[in-house]
Design a protein around this motif. Structure first.
Motif, PDB file in Angstrom:
ATOM      1  N   GLY A  39       0.819  -1.207   0.000  1.00 48.60           N
ATOM      2  CA  GLY A  39       0.000   0.000   0.000  1.00 48.60           C
ATOM      3  C   GLY A  39       0.854   1.258   0.000  1.00 48.60           C
ATOM      4  O   GLY A  39       2.046   1.214   0.328  1.00 48.60           O
ATOM      5  N   THR A  40       0.244   2.361  -0.372  1.00 53.15           N
ATOM      6  CA  THR A  40       0.957   3.638  -0.384  1.00 53.15           C
ATOM      7  C   THR A  40       1.229   4.076   1.065  1.00 53.15           C
ATOM      8  O   THR A  40       0.622   3.554   1.989  1.00 53.15           O
ATOM      9  CB  THR A  40       0.101   4.714  -1.067  1.00 53.15           C
ATOM     10  N   PRO A  41       2.126   5.046   1.265  1.00 49.98           N
ATOM     11  CA  PRO A  41       2.377   5.520   2.629  1.00 49.98           C
ATOM     12  C   PRO A  41       1.078   6.003   3.272  1.00 49.98           C
ATOM     13  O   PRO A  41       0.271   6.678   2.634  1.00 49.98           O
ATOM     14  CB  PRO A  41       3.336   6.694   2.422  1.00 49.98           C
ATOM     15  N   GLY A  42       0.888   5.607   4.506  1.00 53.28           N
ATOM     16  CA  GLY A  42      -0.287   6.061   5.243  1.00 53.28           C
ATOM     17  C   GLY A  42      -1.550   5.276   4.938  1.00 53.28           C
ATOM     18  O   GLY A  42      -2.619   5.592   5.436  1.00 53.28           O
ATOM     19  N   SER A  43      -1.451   4.225   4.123  1.00 53.53           N
ATOM     20  CA  SER A  43      -2.658   3.474   3.768  1.00 53.53           C
ATOM     21  C   SER A  43      -3.045   2.486   4.868  1.00 53.53           C
ATOM     22  O   SER A  43      -4.107   1.884   4.806  1.00 53.53           O
ATOM     23  CB  SER A  43      -2.454   2.737   2.446  1.00 53.53           C
ATOM     24  N   GLY A  44      -2.162   2.341   5.861  1.00 57.30           N
ATOM     25  CA  GLY A  44      -2.514   1.463   6.979  1.00 57.30           C
ATOM     26  C   GLY A  44      -1.829   0.110   6.952  1.00 57.30           C
ATOM     27  O   GLY A  44      -2.325  -0.843   7.545  1.00 57.30           O
ATOM     28  N   LYS A  45      -0.673   0.018   6.294  1.00 55.50           N
ATOM     29  CA  LYS A  45       0.050  -1.258   6.222  1.00 55.50           C
ATOM     30  C   LYS A  45       0.528  -1.700   7.596  1.00 55.50           C
ATOM     31  O   LYS A  45       0.215  -2.798   8.047  1.00 55.50           O
ATOM     32  CB  LYS A  45       1.278  -1.135   5.311  1.00 55.50           C
ATOM     33  N   SER A  46       1.288  -0.810   8.247  1.00 55.36           N
ATOM     34  CA  SER A  46       1.838  -1.192   9.551  1.00 55.36           C
ATOM     35  C   SER A  46       0.697  -1.446  10.524  1.00 55.36           C
ATOM     36  O   SER A  46       0.764  -2.354  11.345  1.00 55.36           O
ATOM     37  CB  SER A  46       2.733  -0.088  10.100  1.00 55.36           C
ATOM     38  N   PHE A  47      -0.340  -0.634  10.412  1.00 57.12           N
ATOM     39  CA  PHE A  47      -1.487  -0.781  11.304  1.00 57.12           C
ATOM     40  C   PHE A  47      -2.110  -2.173  11.123  1.00 57.12           C
ATOM     41  O   PHE A  47      -2.422  -2.860  12.088  1.00 57.12           O
ATOM     42  CB  PHE A  47      -2.506   0.315  11.002  1.00 57.12           C
ATOM     43  N   VAL A  78     -13.133  -3.675   4.797  1.00 55.99           N
ATOM     44  CA  VAL A  78     -13.071  -2.366   5.443  1.00 55.99           C
ATOM     45  C   VAL A  78     -12.783  -2.607   6.908  1.00 55.99           C
ATOM     46  O   VAL A  78     -13.437  -3.430   7.539  1.00 55.99           O
ATOM     47  CB  VAL A  78     -14.424  -1.632   5.325  1.00 55.99           C
ATOM     48  N   ASP A  79     -11.773  -1.937   7.414  1.00 51.69           N
ATOM     49  CA  ASP A  79     -11.458  -2.109   8.819  1.00 51.69           C
ATOM     50  C   ASP A  79     -11.342  -0.739   9.469  1.00 51.69           C
ATOM     51  O   ASP A  79     -10.366  -0.037   9.264  1.00 51.69           O
ATOM     52  CB  ASP A  79     -10.147  -2.887   8.959  1.00 51.69           C
ATOM     53  N   ARG A  80     -12.363  -0.342  10.194  1.00 50.31           N
ATOM     54  CA  ARG A  80     -12.302   0.939  10.895  1.00 50.31           C
ATOM     55  C   ARG A  80     -12.101   0.653  12.371  1.00 50.31           C
ATOM     56  O   ARG A  80     -13.032   0.309  13.080  1.00 50.31           O
ATOM     57  CB  ARG A  80     -13.588   1.725  10.706  1.00 50.31           C
ATOM     58  N   PHE A  81     -10.884   0.822  12.789  1.00 49.20           N
ATOM     59  CA  PHE A  81     -10.580   0.477  14.170  1.00 49.20           C
ATOM     60  C   PHE A  81     -11.045   1.598  15.085  1.00 49.20           C
ATOM     61  O   PHE A  81     -10.754   2.759  14.839  1.00 49.20           O
ATOM     62  CB  PHE A  81      -9.082   0.268  14.328  1.00 49.20           C
ATOM     63  N   PRO A  82     -11.796   1.297  16.150  1.00 44.83           N
ATOM     64  CA  PRO A  82     -12.275   2.358  17.048  1.00 44.83           C
ATOM     65  C   PRO A  82     -11.115   3.130  17.677  1.00 44.83           C
ATOM     66  O   PRO A  82     -10.172   2.534  18.188  1.00 44.83           O
ATOM     67  CB  PRO A  82     -13.072   1.589  18.112  1.00 44.83           C
ATOM     68  N   LEU A  84      -5.799   0.051  22.640  1.00 46.66           N
ATOM     69  CA  LEU A  84      -5.083  -0.653  21.578  1.00 46.66           C
ATOM     70  C   LEU A  84      -4.802   0.298  20.414  1.00 46.66           C
ATOM     71  O   LEU A  84      -3.722   0.295  19.829  1.00 46.66           O
ATOM     72  CB  LEU A  84      -5.914  -1.853  21.118  1.00 46.66           C
ATOM     73  N   TYR A  85      -5.780   1.131  20.074  1.00 47.57           N
ATOM     74  CA  TYR A  85      -5.543   2.081  18.985  1.00 47.57           C
ATOM     75  C   TYR A  85      -4.379   3.003  19.332  1.00 47.57           C
ATOM     76  O   TYR A  85      -3.523   3.276  18.500  1.00 47.57           O
ATOM     77  CB  TYR A  85      -6.803   2.911  18.691  1.00 47.57           C
ATOM     78  N   ARG A  86      -4.350   3.467  20.575  1.00 50.35           N
ATOM     79  CA  ARG A  86      -3.305   4.416  20.959  1.00 50.35           C
ATOM     80  C   ARG A  86      -1.909   3.806  20.878  1.00 50.35           C
ATOM     81  O   ARG A  86      -0.952   4.520  20.586  1.00 50.35           O
ATOM     82  CB  ARG A  86      -3.584   4.980  22.355  1.00 50.35           C
ATOM     83  N   MET A 144      -1.119   1.584  18.662  1.00 49.71           N
ATOM     84  CA  MET A 144      -0.858   1.137  17.286  1.00 49.71           C
ATOM     85  C   MET A 144      -0.731   2.276  16.283  1.00 49.71           C
ATOM     86  O   MET A 144      -0.164   2.106  15.219  1.00 49.71           O
ATOM     87  CB  MET A 144      -1.961   0.179  16.815  1.00 49.71           C
ATOM     88  N   THR A 145      -1.275   3.438  16.616  1.00 46.82           N
ATOM     89  CA  THR A 145      -1.272   4.523  15.641  1.00 46.82           C
ATOM     90  C   THR A 145       0.137   5.100  15.452  1.00 46.82           C
ATOM     91  O   THR A 145       0.979   5.006  16.336  1.00 46.82           O
ATOM     92  CB  THR A 145      -2.246   5.645  16.055  1.00 46.82           C
ATOM     93  N   THR A 146       0.359   5.664  14.265  1.00 45.81           N
ATOM     94  CA  THR A 146       1.633   6.347  14.024  1.00 45.81           C
ATOM     95  C   THR A 146       1.409   7.822  13.752  1.00 45.81           C
ATOM     96  O   THR A 146       2.346   8.541  13.426  1.00 45.81           O
ATOM     97  CB  THR A 146       2.367   5.748  12.806  1.00 45.81           C
ATOM     98  N   LYS A 147       0.141   8.274  13.824  1.00 41.44           N
ATOM     99  CA  LYS A 147      -0.098   9.696  13.584  1.00 41.44           C
ATOM    100  C   LYS A 147       0.526  10.490  14.721  1.00 41.44           C
ATOM    101  O   LYS A 147       0.195  10.258  15.889  1.00 41.44           O
ATOM    102  CB  LYS A 147      -1.605   9.964  13.519  1.00 41.44           C
ATOM    103  N   GLU A 166       0.185  13.357  16.107  1.00 40.71           N
ATOM    104  CA  GLU A 166      -0.668  14.023  17.104  1.00 40.71           C
ATOM    105  C   GLU A 166      -1.318  13.006  18.045  1.00 40.71           C
ATOM    106  O   GLU A 166      -1.556  13.291  19.208  1.00 40.71           O
ATOM    107  CB  GLU A 166      -1.711  14.914  16.423  1.00 40.71           C
ATOM    108  N   GLU A 167      -1.573  11.787  17.524  1.00 43.38           N
ATOM    109  CA  GLU A 167      -2.210  10.784  18.372  1.00 43.38           C
ATOM    110  C   GLU A 167      -1.192  10.052  19.236  1.00 43.38           C
ATOM    111  O   GLU A 167      -1.488   9.639  20.344  1.00 43.38           O
ATOM    112  CB  GLU A 167      -2.975   9.771  17.513  1.00 43.38           C
ATOM    113  N   VAL A 168       0.025   9.906  18.694  1.00 44.72           N
ATOM    114  CA  VAL A 168       1.067   9.232  19.472  1.00 44.72           C
ATOM    115  C   VAL A 168       1.347  10.039  20.732  1.00 44.72           C
ATOM    116  O   VAL A 168       1.551   9.495  21.804  1.00 44.72           O
ATOM    117  CB  VAL A 168       2.352   9.075  18.630  1.00 44.72           C
TER     118      VAL A 168
END
Ligand code: ATP
Ligand code: MG
Length: 502
Positions: A159-167, A479-483, A488-490, A492-495, A497-499
Motif C-alpha cells: 500500500g501507499t504511505p499512510g494506507s494502513g500497512k503497519s497498522f 473495510v477495517d475501521r478500528f475504534p 489498543l488504537y493508541r 498502534m497509531t503512528t499519527k 498528534e495521536e502518538v
C-alpha cells in the motif's frame, strides 16, 4: 393412414393458431418455454411478492420518494402498486418474520427468483484459530481466517504511505498474540512497533551503531550465530554460507556484486571458521565476523584481501556493531528488532542479520512444533542486490516448510516488482492484504494478481484500512475501521498528534 392423419392434424393446428390474436400467440409460446424450463432445465416455479419500503421524515418527502421509485420501476417495464390502506401489512411482510400478508404475487422460475436474493457474495469465515481482518465490504460480514490453513501462509501487505500497512500488521500481531501460541518477531526499520510490543510485555531489541540498546546497555546480535538445526541437510553450513555471501555482497556493494572467485573464497573461509565450533558446539566458541576477517587474510587469492578490507570497517572500524557475540536473550514470545538507529548505511545489513536470527529461531521452534510469525517492514530494500534478493526469497520459501509465517510489508511496489525474484514471491504468497495503491502500481498489480477493474475500485483512492484481501483463491474487499477511543488504537497509531496522547 396414420401418417396422413398426423399431417392433417398439424395443418389444422397451424391454421387454428393463425386465427388467434397475436398477444395470445405470444403468451402461448412463452407458456411453452416456461413448461420446457420446468420440465427439462431443473427450474422450479415460485410465487413471489416484491415489496419496496419507502420511509421518510416528512409526508412530502415520502410522496416524492414513492414517485421516484415508481419512475425507476417504469423505466424497467415494471409497475409498482401503492399499498394504500395496507401500509401496515406491507411493512410487516417486509420485515424478516417469514409472513406474507400481501396477496399480490407472481410466478417466477428459480433463476428469475434468484436475482432477488443478494446473498451471492463470497465470504471468508473460518473457525478455530481464525483471526479477524475487518468487515467484508460487500456483505458487512466479519472476515475471519487462519493463514495456517493455507497451502502457503506467506503474506504480503502492500500500500501507499499512510494506507494502513503497519497498522494492519499490528492488528494481526495483536490478534495472533491473544488467540494463538505462535511466536511473533518483528523487524522494525521505523521504530514504530515499540508501544505495542511493550504493552504486550514483549521484548524490544534496539540495534544501533553505537551499540546502545533500549536501556542504554549495549545490545548485540551476532550475524555468525548458528545452531545445529539450522538446515535439514547434514551440515547446517551450506545455508549459513549462503547468508554470509549475501552479507558480504551488501558490505562490498558495487554494481557487479560478488564475482565467482569471491564466492569460492568466502565459502572456503566460512567452512574453516566454523570447523572448531561444529566439532564442539560450545557457545563460547561461536565465531564472529572478526574470525572470518582473519581467515580471509590467510587465503592466498588477492580477492580474499579485497573482501577482507571491505569487511574491516565492520570488524575494527566504526561500524563494528555486528562484530560481537549475541548478548540478548531471545526467549520472549514477542520480539521486536528496532533497527531505525542503524541509519541508511547499516539498515539493509541489519535487516539481513535480523532475518538470519529469525531463521535461527524458526529452526529451533520447529523442533518444538511451534509456529513463528515474522513481520518485516520495508521488505523491498532486501530485493535490490541480487545475491541478497535470492537469499531472502530462498528463506521466504523455506519458512513455510519449517512452520514459519513471514509477512513482508512494503510501500514500494515498483521496487518489489522490478525484482527478478518477484514471480517467486507472489507465487509463494497465498495471503495478500492490498491497501490503497498508486496509479502506476495498480496497473502492474492488476496483471500480476489478475484483479478485475471492479475489484480495483477498492484500492483506488481509498481510506486507511480499506482494500482487498487475498486468501488463497478468495478475493474480498474489506473495510477495517478500528475504534479510536481504545487503548489498543493508541499503541498502534503512528499519527504524530495521536502518538503524543498515548
Ligand atoms: N484500520 C484502521 N482503522 C483506523 N485507523 C487506521 C487504520 N489503519 C490505519 N489507520 C490510521 O492511519 C495511520 C497510518 O497508518 P500506518 O502507520 O499503518 O501507515 P503505513 O501504510 O504503514 O505508512 P508508511 O508506509 O508510511 O509506513 C495510522 O496511524 C492510523 O491512525
Ligand atoms: Mg508503516
Amino acid at each position: 393412414v396414420r401418417c396422413e392423419a398426423g399431417e392433417k392434424l398439424e395443418i389444422t393446428s397451424k391454421a387454428y393458431l393463425s386465427l388467434l390474436p397475436s398477444d395470445l400467440a405470444t403468451f402461448g409460446s412463452e407458456a411453452k418455454n416456461l413448461l420446457q424450463d420446468l420440465q427439462s432445465r431443473n427450474e422450479r416455479m415460485f410465487l413471489l411478492t416484491f415489496l419496496v419500503v419507502n420511509m421518510a421524515d416528512t409526508k412530502r418527502k415520502l410522496e416524492n420518494d414513492v414517485f421516484a421509485a415508481a419512475g425507476i420501476a417504469q423505466k424497467n417495464n415494471c409497475a409498482l402498486t401503492r399499498l394504500d390502506y395496507q401500509q401496515e401489512a406491507g411493512l410487516m411482510s417486509s420485515v424478516p418474520l417469514g409472513e406474507n400478508l400481501i396477496p399480490i404475487q407472481r410466478g417466477l422460475t428459480t433463476s428469475s427468483t434468484a436475482i432477488f436474493i443478494p446473498f451471492i457474495t463470497q465470504e471468508l469465515f473460518q473457525t478455530g484459530a481464525a483471526l479477524y481482518y475487518g468487515l467484508n465490504a460487500l456483505s458487512n460480514n466479519m472476515i475471519l481466517c487462519d493463514r495456517k490453513q493455507l497451502k502457503n501462509p506467506n503474506g504480503l501487505i502492500l500500500g501507499t504511505p499512510g494506507s494502513g500497512k503497519s497498522f494492519a500488521a499490528k492488528r494481526e500481531m495483536a490478534n495472533a498474540f491473544l488467540i494463538t501460541d505462535d511466536d511473533i518477531i518483528i523487524c522494525d526499520p521505523e521504530a514504530e512497533y515499540f508501544s505495542l510490543v511493550q504493552r504486550l510485555d514483549g521484548q524490544v531489541i534496539r540495534l544501533s551503531p553505537t551499540g546502545k540498546g533500549i536501556d542504554g546497555k549495549p545490545q548485540y546480535v551476532n550475524p555468525m550465530d548458528i545452531n545445529l538445526n539450522y538446515s535439514e541437510d547434514d551440515s547446517p553450513l551450506a545455508l549459513k554460507s549462503d547468508f554470509i555471501l549475501s552479507l558480504c555482497e551488501l558490505v562490498i556493494g558495487g554494481k557487479e556484486g560478488l564475482q565467482p572467485v569471491d564466492k569460492t573464497v568466502i565459502d572456503r573461509a566460512v567452512r574453516n571458521v566454523y570447523r572448531p565450533f561444529l566439532a564442539d558446539p560450545d557457545p563460547e566458541k561461536m565465531p564472529i565476523l572478526g574470525d572470518l576477517y582473519d581467515e580471509l587474510l590467510k587465503q592466498p587469492e588477492p580477492e580474499a584481501a579485497r573482501i577482507a578490507s571491505a569487511l574491516e570497517l565492520y570488524v575494527s572500524g566504526s561500524l563494528n556493531v555486528f562484530n560481537h557475540r549475541t548478548n540478548v536473550e531471545l526467549s520472549n514470545r514477542l520480539v521486536c528488532f528496532d533497527i531505525k538507529q542503524l541509519g541508511k548505511q547499516l539498515k539493509k545489513l541489519g535487516m539481513l542479520i535480523v532475518q538470519d536470527q529469525v531463521w535461527n529461531r524458526v529452526t529451533i521452534n520447529r523442533a518444538e512444533r511451534k509456529s513463528t510469525r515474522y513481520y518485516m517492514d520495508e521488505f523491498h530494500l532486501l530485493l535490490k542486490e541480487e545475491q541478497t534478493a535470492a537469499y531472502s526469497v530462498e528463506i521466504w520459501k523455506r519458512f513455510r516448510k519449517w512452520g514459519g509465517i513471514p509477512t513482508a510489508i512494503t510501500q514500494n511496489v515498483k521496487d518489489l516488482l522490478a525484482s527478478r525474484e518477484v514471480e517467486n514471491i507472489f507465487e509463494n504468497s497465498d495471503f495478500v492484504l492490498m491497501l490503497n495503491q498508486a496509479a502506476g502500481d495498480r496497473a502492474i498489480l492488476a496483471k500480476q494478481l489478475n484483479i478485475s477493474p471492479q475489484q480495483m475500485k477498492y484500492v483506488t483512492h481509498t481510506e486507511a484500512g480499506e482494500g482487498l484481501i487475498f486468501y488463497g483463491n478468495v478475493v474480498l474487499p474489506f473495510v477495517d475501521r478500528f475504534p479510536k477511543d481504545t487503548e489498543l488504537y493508541r499503541v498502534m497509531t503512528t499519527k504524530p498528534e495521536e502518538v503524543g496522547e498515548a
